[in-house]
Design a protein around this motif. Structure first.
Motif, PDB file in Angstrom:
ATOM      1  N   PRO A  22      21.394 -21.231 -14.294  1.00  0.00           N
ATOM      2  CA  PRO A  22      21.242 -22.643 -13.921  1.00  0.00           C
ATOM      3  C   PRO A  22      21.978 -23.018 -12.642  1.00  0.00           C
ATOM      4  O   PRO A  22      21.516 -23.865 -11.889  1.00  0.00           O
ATOM      5  CB  PRO A  22      21.841 -23.383 -15.127  1.00  0.00           C
ATOM      6  CG  PRO A  22      21.701 -22.424 -16.267  1.00  0.00           C
ATOM      7  CD  PRO A  22      21.884 -21.059 -15.663  1.00  0.00           C
ATOM      8  N   ARG A  23      23.129 -22.379 -12.397  1.00  0.00           N
ATOM      9  CA  ARG A  23      23.889 -22.731 -11.190  1.00  0.00           C
ATOM     10  C   ARG A  23      23.069 -22.487  -9.934  1.00  0.00           C
ATOM     11  O   ARG A  23      23.007 -23.329  -9.038  1.00  0.00           O
ATOM     12  CB  ARG A  23      25.173 -21.919 -11.096  1.00  0.00           C
ATOM     13  CG  ARG A  23      25.887 -22.133  -9.749  1.00  0.00           C
ATOM     14  CD  ARG A  23      27.045 -21.205  -9.547  1.00  0.00           C
ATOM     15  NE  ARG A  23      28.091 -21.445 -10.515  1.00  0.00           N
ATOM     16  CZ  ARG A  23      29.260 -20.793 -10.493  1.00  0.00           C
ATOM     17  NH1 ARG A  23      29.486 -19.880  -9.592  1.00  0.00           N
ATOM     18  NH2 ARG A  23      30.180 -21.061 -11.380  1.00  0.00           N
ATOM     19  N   PHE A  24      22.411 -21.334  -9.864  1.00  0.00           N
ATOM     20  CA  PHE A  24      21.661 -21.009  -8.658  1.00  0.00           C
ATOM     21  C   PHE A  24      20.367 -21.811  -8.568  1.00  0.00           C
ATOM     22  O   PHE A  24      19.896 -22.124  -7.473  1.00  0.00           O
ATOM     23  CB  PHE A  24      21.387 -19.509  -8.599  1.00  0.00           C
ATOM     24  CG  PHE A  24      22.624 -18.684  -8.369  1.00  0.00           C
ATOM     25  CD1 PHE A  24      23.504 -19.008  -7.352  1.00  0.00           C
ATOM     26  CD2 PHE A  24      22.927 -17.592  -9.176  1.00  0.00           C
ATOM     27  CE1 PHE A  24      24.650 -18.273  -7.129  1.00  0.00           C
ATOM     28  CE2 PHE A  24      24.070 -16.845  -8.948  1.00  0.00           C
ATOM     29  CZ  PHE A  24      24.935 -17.188  -7.938  1.00  0.00           C
ATOM     30  N   ARG A  25      19.795 -22.174  -9.700  1.00  0.00           N
ATOM     31  CA  ARG A  25      18.633 -23.080  -9.667  1.00  0.00           C
ATOM     32  C   ARG A  25      19.065 -24.444  -9.141  1.00  0.00           C
ATOM     33  O   ARG A  25      18.337 -25.093  -8.394  1.00  0.00           O
ATOM     34  CB  ARG A  25      18.026 -23.227 -11.065  1.00  0.00           C
ATOM     35  CG  ARG A  25      17.366 -21.975 -11.594  1.00  0.00           C
ATOM     36  CD  ARG A  25      16.371 -22.319 -12.706  1.00  0.00           C
ATOM     37  NE  ARG A  25      16.973 -23.093 -13.777  1.00  0.00           N
ATOM     38  CZ  ARG A  25      17.561 -22.570 -14.848  1.00  0.00           C
ATOM     39  NH1 ARG A  25      17.638 -21.239 -14.973  1.00  0.00           N
ATOM     40  NH2 ARG A  25      18.077 -23.340 -15.785  1.00  0.00           N
ATOM     41  N   ALA A  26      20.283 -24.846  -9.519  1.00  0.00           N
ATOM     42  CA  ALA A  26      20.800 -26.126  -9.041  1.00  0.00           C
ATOM     43  C   ALA A  26      21.022 -26.113  -7.532  1.00  0.00           C
ATOM     44  O   ALA A  26      20.811 -27.125  -6.857  1.00  0.00           O
ATOM     45  CB  ALA A  26      22.103 -26.460  -9.761  1.00  0.00           C
ATOM     46  N   ILE A  27      21.444 -24.972  -7.001  1.00  0.00           N
ATOM     47  CA  ILE A  27      21.617 -24.852  -5.547  1.00  0.00           C
ATOM     48  C   ILE A  27      20.294 -25.088  -4.839  1.00  0.00           C
ATOM     49  O   ILE A  27      20.202 -25.831  -3.853  1.00  0.00           O
ATOM     50  CB  ILE A  27      22.177 -23.460  -5.187  1.00  0.00           C
ATOM     51  CG1 ILE A  27      23.640 -23.342  -5.607  1.00  0.00           C
ATOM     52  CG2 ILE A  27      22.052 -23.202  -3.673  1.00  0.00           C
ATOM     53  CD1 ILE A  27      24.248 -21.974  -5.348  1.00  0.00           C
TER      54      ILE A  27
END
Length: 248
Positions: free
Chosen positions: A134-139
């Protein structure tokens, strides 16, 4: 190559973006820097008799030594190996001015190559990885709205440099914005080069190759401490800004 990269992306995904324990971060980073400087001084002291010859050999290589160093550093960056080791070495070998220039130049070249590798050759593999985190999707979502601001904050320290370059490469950020946001890496880069410079001067002092007053060395050590506090504080501010923006 892509398997090696994914392993490093997995590691980057575990780095906490918002560090509540500010003093713990400061202590850990301070210990790592101190150990690195002490190791350089101890090794230099052990090689006391050989150091003049080694320095002479480096000078004899002329422009080839920076080229060789940058080439090794570039390959390491593309493989997501820890950049700080090479940035620190740049300060130790080339002093502050040239060390910073060579480290920054290499990082920028690596950043351009990583962007196009991610957007072309490794696009599907990195996108597949991002779907699981999720962190990288959020980026990706954040940079599509506020690319320059979020990219700049990310470059200030929350995410390791090379993995971030690959992730941004497959995001919706524009190349021009990607390049402008990379200015955020320069403060931490300068700080790590400076630590290498301190190690260089203390080694020369320990081996009798350099003699200055105690004020000179005390000011260098104080400068290193200030750089440490500044880099940790800047990264903390960036993390808080990202959290407030709900970017990650």
């Amino acid at each position: 190559m892509h398997r090696f990269l994914v392993r490093h992306l997995e590691t980057a995904a575990k780095v906490p973006v918002y560090a509540r324990h500010h003093w713990r971060t400061l202590l850990i980073r301070g210990c790592v820097i101190t150990i690195a400087i002490v190791l350089v001084v101890v090794i230099g002291k052990h090689l006391d008799a050989d150091l003049p010859g080694m320095e002479g050999w480096i000078e004899e290589q002329g422009p080839w030594m920076p080229v060789i160093f940058c080439a090794i550093f570039l390959v390491a960056s593309l493989l997501c190996l820890p950049a700080d080791i090479f940035v620190f070495t740049a300060g130790t070998l080339f002093d502050l001015g040239w060390g910073f220039a060579l480290a920054a130049l290499t990082e920028y070249i690596a950043m351009v190559i990583q962007f196009f590798i991610a957007r072309g050759f490794l696009k599907k593999r990195i996108e597949s990885f991002m779907e699981k985190h999720p962190r990288f999707r959020a980026i990706d979502k954040a940079v599509s709205k506020k690319g320059l601001r979020i990219g700049f904050l990310l470059r200030l320290g929350p995410v390791p440099f090379s993995p971030l370059s690959y992730v941004l490469g497959v995001s919706r950020i524009r190349f021009r914005t990607y390049m402008l946001a990379s200015v955020g890496m320069l403060p931490s880069l300068l700080a790590v080069v400076y630590y290498g410079v301190v190690a260089r001067h203390l080694t020369r002092l320990a081996t009798g190759q350099e003699h200055h007053g105690w004020v000179h060395y005390a000011s260098m050590i104080v400068g290193a401490i200030v750089a440490l506090f500044a880099s940790v504080y800047i990264a903390r501010v960036a993390r808080k800004a990202l959290k407030d923006a709900d970017a990650l």
